[in-house]
Enzyme design. Structure first.
Site, PDB file in Angstrom:
ATOM      1  N   ARG A 147     -23.841   7.441   4.500  1.00 40.90           N
ATOM      2  CA  ARG A 147     -23.818   6.649   5.726  1.00 40.90           C
ATOM      3  C   ARG A 147     -22.951   5.410   5.526  1.00 40.90           C
ATOM      4  O   ARG A 147     -22.677   5.014   4.393  1.00 40.90           O
ATOM      5  CB  ARG A 147     -25.237   6.210   6.102  1.00 40.90           C
ATOM      6  CG  ARG A 147     -26.277   7.322   6.047  1.00 40.90           C
ATOM      7  CD  ARG A 147     -27.681   6.730   5.905  1.00 40.90           C
ATOM      8  NE  ARG A 147     -28.696   7.765   5.670  1.00 40.90           N
ATOM      9  CZ  ARG A 147     -29.503   8.244   6.596  1.00 40.90           C
ATOM     10  NH1 ARG A 147     -29.440   7.790   7.827  1.00 40.90           N
ATOM     11  NH2 ARG A 147     -30.403   9.163   6.313  1.00 40.90           N
ATOM     12  N   ASP A 173     -29.980  11.520  12.782  1.00 47.03           N
ATOM     13  CA  ASP A 173     -31.172  10.744  13.145  1.00 47.03           C
ATOM     14  C   ASP A 173     -31.425  10.722  14.653  1.00 47.03           C
ATOM     15  O   ASP A 173     -31.084   9.768  15.348  1.00 47.03           O
ATOM     16  CB  ASP A 173     -31.091   9.321  12.579  1.00 47.03           C
ATOM     17  CG  ASP A 173     -31.411   9.304  11.084  1.00 47.03           C
ATOM     18  OD1 ASP A 173     -32.007  10.278  10.599  1.00 47.03           O
ATOM     19  OD2 ASP A 173     -31.066   8.328  10.404  1.00 47.03           O
ATOM     20  N   ARG A 180     -39.070   8.002   4.295  1.00 50.15           N
ATOM     21  CA  ARG A 180     -39.956   9.148   4.533  1.00 50.15           C
ATOM     22  C   ARG A 180     -39.194  10.465   4.388  1.00 50.15           C
ATOM     23  O   ARG A 180     -39.498  11.447   5.062  1.00 50.15           O
ATOM     24  CB  ARG A 180     -40.588   9.062   5.922  1.00 50.15           C
ATOM     25  CG  ARG A 180     -39.583   8.981   7.074  1.00 50.15           C
ATOM     26  CD  ARG A 180     -40.285   9.162   8.392  1.00 50.15           C
ATOM     27  NE  ARG A 180     -39.353   9.095   9.510  1.00 50.15           N
ATOM     28  CZ  ARG A 180     -39.628   9.496  10.743  1.00 50.15           C
ATOM     29  NH1 ARG A 180     -40.806  10.008  11.007  1.00 50.15           N
ATOM     30  NH2 ARG A 180     -38.744   9.393  11.699  1.00 50.15           N
ATOM     31  N   GLY A 197     -44.675   7.177   5.171  1.00 50.97           N
ATOM     32  CA  GLY A 197     -43.748   8.199   4.727  1.00 50.97           C
ATOM     33  C   GLY A 197     -43.890   9.531   5.437  1.00 50.97           C
ATOM     34  O   GLY A 197     -43.247  10.512   5.062  1.00 50.97           O
ATOM     35  N   ARG A 219     -34.029  19.235   7.114  1.00 52.41           N
ATOM     36  CA  ARG A 219     -32.754  18.875   7.735  1.00 52.41           C
ATOM     37  C   ARG A 219     -31.590  19.290   6.840  1.00 52.41           C
ATOM     38  O   ARG A 219     -31.613  19.097   5.631  1.00 52.41           O
ATOM     39  CB  ARG A 219     -32.691  17.370   8.011  1.00 52.41           C
ATOM     40  CG  ARG A 219     -31.400  16.949   8.705  1.00 52.41           C
ATOM     41  CD  ARG A 219     -31.540  15.607   9.387  1.00 52.41           C
ATOM     42  NE  ARG A 219     -31.693  14.504   8.471  1.00 52.41           N
ATOM     43  CZ  ARG A 219     -31.977  13.252   8.857  1.00 52.41           C
ATOM     44  NH1 ARG A 219     -32.149  12.976  10.141  1.00 52.41           N
ATOM     45  NH2 ARG A 219     -32.099  12.279   7.972  1.00 52.41           N
ATOM     46  N   ASP A 255     -26.884   2.478   9.522  1.00 52.53           N
ATOM     47  CA  ASP A 255     -27.483   3.487   8.660  1.00 52.53           C
ATOM     48  C   ASP A 255     -27.598   4.832   9.367  1.00 52.53           C
ATOM     49  O   ASP A 255     -27.977   5.829   8.750  1.00 52.53           O
ATOM     50  CB  ASP A 255     -28.864   3.035   8.164  1.00 52.53           C
ATOM     51  CG  ASP A 255     -29.793   2.623   9.298  1.00 52.53           C
ATOM     52  OD1 ASP A 255     -29.490   1.610   9.944  1.00 52.53           O
ATOM     53  OD2 ASP A 255     -30.795   3.321   9.549  1.00 52.53           O
TER      54      ASP A 255
END
EC number: 2.7.7.-
Length: 492
Positions: free
Chosen positions: A187, A268, A97, A130, A180, A258
């Site tokens: 990652r 995240d 997403r 998404g 962001r 991740d």
């Protein structure tokens, strides 16, 4: 279409180095336009540091870009592929997403990712829509900016726009998109994906790219393995990062591979929260029923995740697997000491201690044990010690605390620095405020249910200078009595 001049006036200076990597690493993917984008919150200081025109971003043209309805000049939108161990189970993943628009080259010469989160379906959506709801996007904005103010490496939040269309979870919720900013979105899971889906040459290309982007000065000496250096540098940054988390009582909540960056940034912000009452076993996430990602476990999980990175890098560490494993184990084995050194140094600073003595760790551990036994607030206990307001902690009046306090005062008396020096060190090491859970929920409720963003803005203003210890911050340090156990949700 948006006027081209208006787009240029925003100040975009985009490059697309990730898009030059092998196509196995990503899928070209434009955001899905939304019905009625409206700017909710803009981080004007961050925009300025990126070389962007905040006023232009506040225009309808700016909102259209932040919503993904228009592409800025130079953008090559894509969704990144990666894998991950989620709660210990390996899964092939990717940006389900989110879309990377490109990399902004800032006036300071930095390269940062510009990503839209909640921008529509991608090939990695795995049946999802998404999209993102307004509450979780505002939550990430608040927490990530609070982390930045606390001096903790983190992705940043540039803006949140509402989409004018609902997303369906347990019920219909207002939709939103977060912009962001990250040093990159590389990652541990990116390397896991390429190790499984690509070739050894693909893995080498990814490792070289990561070294160039994040560790350009970490060149190995003669005969050294540059990929071992990469692993060692990532381990150092993660050790420092996790120590900073522990020192402020931050609990990530979903430390999957991740969700661990190669840059050493926190990423995240799903079911994360800050601890109030000190308890090492604190878990906030509603989906972490076994406590895998509890506060006390975060250093261990970090080491576990880094071991997965080492496994992915094995073909680059040495042509003989046995030797590669030895090199990897040696690197991972250094994590515990690196983390412990960082944590111990940070705890000394929180107690006003400038130099190392052997018994310091026992002094620290005894304080934490008392805090747990007496259900003392983590942040406010150190704040009470900083300003000698011992009546503000439930430890006051207990025999064990009186004994501990004498030991602490004696310890401070053995250093050359004065009490004023010690208190100044404590002031700069112990925040007056953190994003208290009830304050975050209060801000989100006002925004979601009433369209009132003033509560969130007031909270953001207070959190912007956590070490100011101003009178205005006092009410934001208060913890309501009798509050129920706090639960967080991932927001997907």
């Amino acid at each position: 279409m948006t006027d081209k001049k208006a787009m240029i006036d925003i100040g975009w200076n985009l490059d697309n180095s990730y898009a030059q990597l092998p196509e196995t690493f990503f899928t070209k993917q434009a955001p899905t336009p939304v019905r009625a984008p409206e700017l909710i919150v803009l981080n004007a200081p961050l925009a300025a540091s990126l070389g962007l025109n905040a006023k232009a971003l506040q225009s309808p043209e700016g909102a259209a870009v932040l919503a993904g309805n228009e592409m800025p000049e130079g953008a090559l939108p894509l969704a990144q592929a990666y894998a991950g161990h989620q709660f210990g189970y390996f899964t092939m993943l990717g940006d389900g997403r989110a879309v990377l628009l490109g990399e902004q080259l800032t006036p300071q010469g930095k390269r940062v990712d510009i990503q839209l989160k909640g921008s529509g379906r991608t090939p990695y959506s795995r049946g999802g829509d998404g999209r993102a709801a307004l509450g979780p996007m505002l939550r990430e904005y608040i927490i990530s900016e609070a982390m930045h103010a606390l001096g903790i490496p983190t992705t940043r939040s540039l803006a949140v726009v509402s989409t004018g269309q609902p997303v369906t979870r347990e019920k219909d919720l207002p939709g939103a998109i977060l912009t962001r900013i990250a040093a990159s979105h590389l990652r541990v899971g990116t390397f896991q994906y390429v190790r499984g889906a690509g070739t050894t040459e693909d893995l080498r290309i990814l490792a070289d790219y990561t070294l160039q982007r994040h560790y350009p000065d970490a060149e190995p000496g003669a005969g050294a393995n540059r990929y071992l250096v990469l692993l060692q540098e990532v381990i150092k940054r993660q050790a420092a990062l996790i120590a900073k988390w522990q020192l402020v009582g931050f609990i990530h909540g979903v430390m999957n591979t991740d969700n661990m960056t190669l840059s050493g940034e926190t990423i995240d912000y799903g079911p994360c929260a800050f601890m109030d009452t000190f308890d090492p076993n604190t878990v906030f996430s509603s989906i972490d029923s076994q406590g895998r990602y509890a506060y006390v476990n975060q250093p261990y999980i970090a080491a576990w995740n880094l071991a997965r990175l080492a496994e992915a890098l094995l073909p680059l560490l040495h042509e003989e697997e046995e030797q590669a494993v030895k090199l990897a184990e040696g690197a991972i084995g250094a994590f515990t000491d690196l983390y412990h050194e960082q944590w111990l140094a940070g705890m000394r600073a929180k107690l006003g201690i400038f130099h190392m003595e052997e018994e310091d760790e026992a002094l620290i551990e005894d304080l934490l044990k008392m805090m747990k036994n007496h259900q003392a607030d983590y942040t406010n206990t150190f704040r009470a010690l900083t300003f000698n307001k011992l009546e503000d902690t439930p430890l006051q009046g207990t025999p064990e605390f009186a004994s501990w306090y004498e030991r602490w005062q004696a310890r401070l008396g053995r250093q050359q620095e004065s009490w004023d020096d010690a208190r100044e060190l404590m002031r700069s090491s112990n925040p007056a405020v953190i994003p208290r859970n009830h304050r975050v929920e209060e801000a989100l409720e006002a925004a979601e249910q009433e369209g009132d963003y003033s509560v969130m803005q007031e909270l953001l203003d207070v959190l912007a200078e956590p070490y100011a210890h101003s009178p205005e911050q006092a009410e934001y340090a208060v913890v309501p009595k009798g509050s129920r156990p706090y639960r967080t949700y991932c927001g997907t």
